[in-house]
Scaffold this active site. Structure first.
Site, PDB file in Angstrom:
ATOM      1  N   CYS A 125      24.970  71.269  25.594  1.00 20.45           N
ATOM      2  CA  CYS A 125      24.609  72.648  25.436  1.00 20.45           C
ATOM      3  C   CYS A 125      23.147  72.989  25.778  1.00 20.45           C
ATOM      4  CB  CYS A 125      24.774  73.307  24.162  1.00 20.45           C
ATOM      5  SG  CYS A 125      24.356  75.080  23.859  1.00 20.45           S
ATOM      6  N   HIS A 156      33.232  77.531  25.424  1.00 22.10           N
ATOM      7  CA  HIS A 156      31.918  77.320  24.875  1.00 22.10           C
ATOM      8  C   HIS A 156      31.220  78.160  24.887  1.00 22.10           C
ATOM      9  CE1 HIS A 156      28.072  74.276  24.662  1.00 22.10           C
ATOM     10  NE2 HIS A 156      27.624  75.629  25.101  1.00 22.10           N
ATOM     11  N   GLU A 157      31.030  79.008  25.902  1.00 23.36           N
ATOM     12  CA  GLU A 157      30.441  80.383  26.357  1.00 23.36           C
ATOM     13  C   GLU A 157      30.779  81.435  25.197  1.00 23.36           C
ATOM     14  OE1 GLU A 157      27.814  79.883  27.447  1.00 23.36           O
ATOM     15  OE2 GLU A 157      28.139  78.015  28.268  1.00 23.36           O
ATOM     16  N   HIS A 180      29.408  80.999  21.775  1.00 25.66           N
ATOM     17  CA  HIS A 180      28.204  81.476  21.668  1.00 25.66           C
ATOM     18  C   HIS A 180      27.939  82.958  21.075  1.00 25.66           C
ATOM     19  CE1 HIS A 180      25.107  78.267  22.791  1.00 25.66           C
ATOM     20  NE2 HIS A 180      25.854  77.981  23.639  1.00 25.66           N
TER      21      HIS A 180
HETATM   22 ZN    ZN Z   1      25.942  76.375  24.819  1.00 27.89          ZN
END
Ligand code: ZN
Length: 213
Positions: free
Chosen positions: A128, A170-171, A174
């Site tokens: 990340c 993953h995004e 966030h």
């Molecule tokens: Zn990330």
């Protein structure tokens, strides 16, 4: 903490205005900053179309310069449910096959959510831009359905598999204050130099034995 009050529309406007007025690409916020742990505000027109477009362009250039394959607005300090994704890197055929990694054309997502499709899971090292220098193994659904709004305000649903599914998850994570380390096999944590020495094989059996995860 009341995120709704903390991140008012005017606050978000102010933050975006400052980013767009700066000459340089913004620094990528690192783990420990509260913005990475807050639930981002849904986009509901806080920015006008020109500002939104300029922010997306700035995020894309920041992602490419890093370099990375995704960047969420909180990573440039903006607590808004917005992320950009793009994977145009040349990857060796071995890695492409092992990770089911294929190029992903640039797109921006607003207010995204995803659901697992089917039972298949995949485990790979991931990193990340907000945890610079580190990677860890995360087991994730191999196939997901992503629902999001595009910049024109259309709600879309697309399916993603392999490495693209990993980027999407993953995004999106966030934007709810989740970092990959929350889901990682913690004993797999490796700094980039050690990763290159010991853990670059996509077959994780050696890494599992060495590190005990
Ligand atoms: Zn990330």
């Amino acid at each position: 903490m009341n995120d709704q009050q903390k991140y008012s529309d005017s606050h978000i406007n102010h933050l975006v205005g400052a980013l767009l007025a700066a000459d340089d690409l913004p620094p990528i916020v690192q783990a420990g900053n509260p913005v990475l742990r807050a639930v981002a505000q849904p986009f509901d027109g806080q920015l006008d179309p020109q500002e939104l477009s300029a922010l997306i362009d700035l995020m894309r250039r920041t992602m490419q310069a890093a370099p990375g394959v995704g960047l969420a607005a909180p990573q440039v300090g903006i607590p808004l449910q917005l992320a950009v994704l793009e994977d145009q890197y040349e990857i060796s055929p071995d890695i492409t096959a092992a990770k089911n990694r294929h190029q992903l054309d640039f797109f921006a997502i607003l207010n995204p959510s995803y659901e697992q499709l089917g039972p298949e899971l995949a485990s790979h090292y991931e990193g990340c831009l907000s945890m610079s220098g580190w990677q860890a193994v995360v087991e994730r659904p191999a196939l997901v359905s992503l629902k999001y709004d595009d910049v024109a305000g259309n709600t879309l649903t697309r399916h993603f598999s392999g490495w693209q599914a990993r980027i999407v998850q993953h995004e999106t994570d966030h934007l709810s204050g989740t970092l990959y380390i929350d889901k990682a096999k913690i004993r797999s944590l490796s700094n980039n130099a050690e990763f290159a020495l010991h853990h670059s094989d996509p077959d994780l059996s050696g890494s599992r034995e060495i590190l005990g995860f």
